[in-house]
Design a protein around this motif. Structure first.
Motif, short mmCIF file in Angstrom:
data_model
loop_
_atom_site.label_atom_id
_atom_site.label_comp_id
_atom_site.label_asym_id
_atom_site.label_seq_id
_atom_site.Cartn_x
_atom_site.Cartn_y
_atom_site.Cartn_z
N ASP A 96 0.90 -1.15 0.00
CA ASP A 96 0.00 0.00 0.00
C ASP A 96 0.94 1.21 0.00
O ASP A 96 1.41 1.66 1.04
CB ASP A 96 -0.88 -0.05 1.25
N ASP A 142 -10.07 4.41 -0.76
CA ASP A 142 -10.04 2.95 -0.71
C ASP A 142 -9.87 2.24 -2.05
O ASP A 142 -10.00 1.03 -2.11
CB ASP A 142 -11.28 2.40 0.01
N ASP A 189 -6.76 0.20 -1.69
CA ASP A 189 -7.07 -0.85 -0.71
C ASP A 189 -7.91 -1.94 -1.34
O ASP A 189 -7.66 -3.14 -1.12
CB ASP A 189 -7.83 -0.26 0.49
N LEU A 242 -7.62 -1.97 5.69
CA LEU A 242 -7.01 -2.84 4.67
C LEU A 242 -6.33 -4.02 5.34
O LEU A 242 -6.45 -5.16 4.87
CB LEU A 242 -6.01 -2.07 3.82
#
Length: 161
Positions: free
Chosen positions: A14, A61, A64, A84
């Protein structure tokens, strides 16, 4: 690195606010692992076949979701994002924060509860601080946790777990 059923160990990062990307690249190169660097904007990543930059649409998101839809039991997810982490953990992935915190059955529930409490406090007007800067101890913990996760997955895929 493949196991008997063709499962490969992959690392999902991420990436937008991840301070340990260079360390992930070095560890992945040492083990010959594929890395997906998932971000909302272009960023430089090392050239080569093992590291792939995935630029997703801007929005909450989206990165994610991309990671959570793909990460599974033979994968490692690197994130500081608690929702996440919870999603990836539920999918069976090994999840590690950039500070080296390993999310497991106990810690993921505590992390979600803490995050929810802080969100409620902020929405009520309380001032909260962000995370402290990454320390050398954090970096050392992260590298140890990542190495351990990879070794465990290797053993599992080789049928030795």
């Amino acid at each position: 690195m493949e196991g008997p059923e063709g499962a490969q160990i992959r690392i999902f990062v991420d990436a937008d606010a991840c301070p340990v990307k260079p360390e992930v690249y070095r560890v992945a190169e040492r083990y010959g692992l594929k890395v997906f660097v998932v971000a909302n904007a272009f960023m430089q990543v090392p050239r080569g076949g093992l590291i792939e930059l995935v630029v997703v649409a801007a929005g909450p998101d989206v990165a994610d979701d991309w990671i959570a839809e793909r990460a599974g039991a033979s994968d490692v997810v690197i994130t500081a994002d608690v929702p996440l982490a919870a999603r990836a953990f539920r999918n069976g992935a090994s999840v590690i924060s950039p500070t080296g915190k390993v999310f497991d059955d106990d810690s993921i529930h505590m992390a979600v509860a803490t995050r929810n409490l802080l969100t409620d406090l902020r929405s009520a007007g309380a001032a909260t601080r962000g995370p402290p800067p990454l320390s050398r101890q954090d970096l050392s913990r992260f590298l140890s946790a990542l190495d351990l996760a990879i070794v465990r997955l290797k053993r599992k895929l080789e049928g030795k777990a």
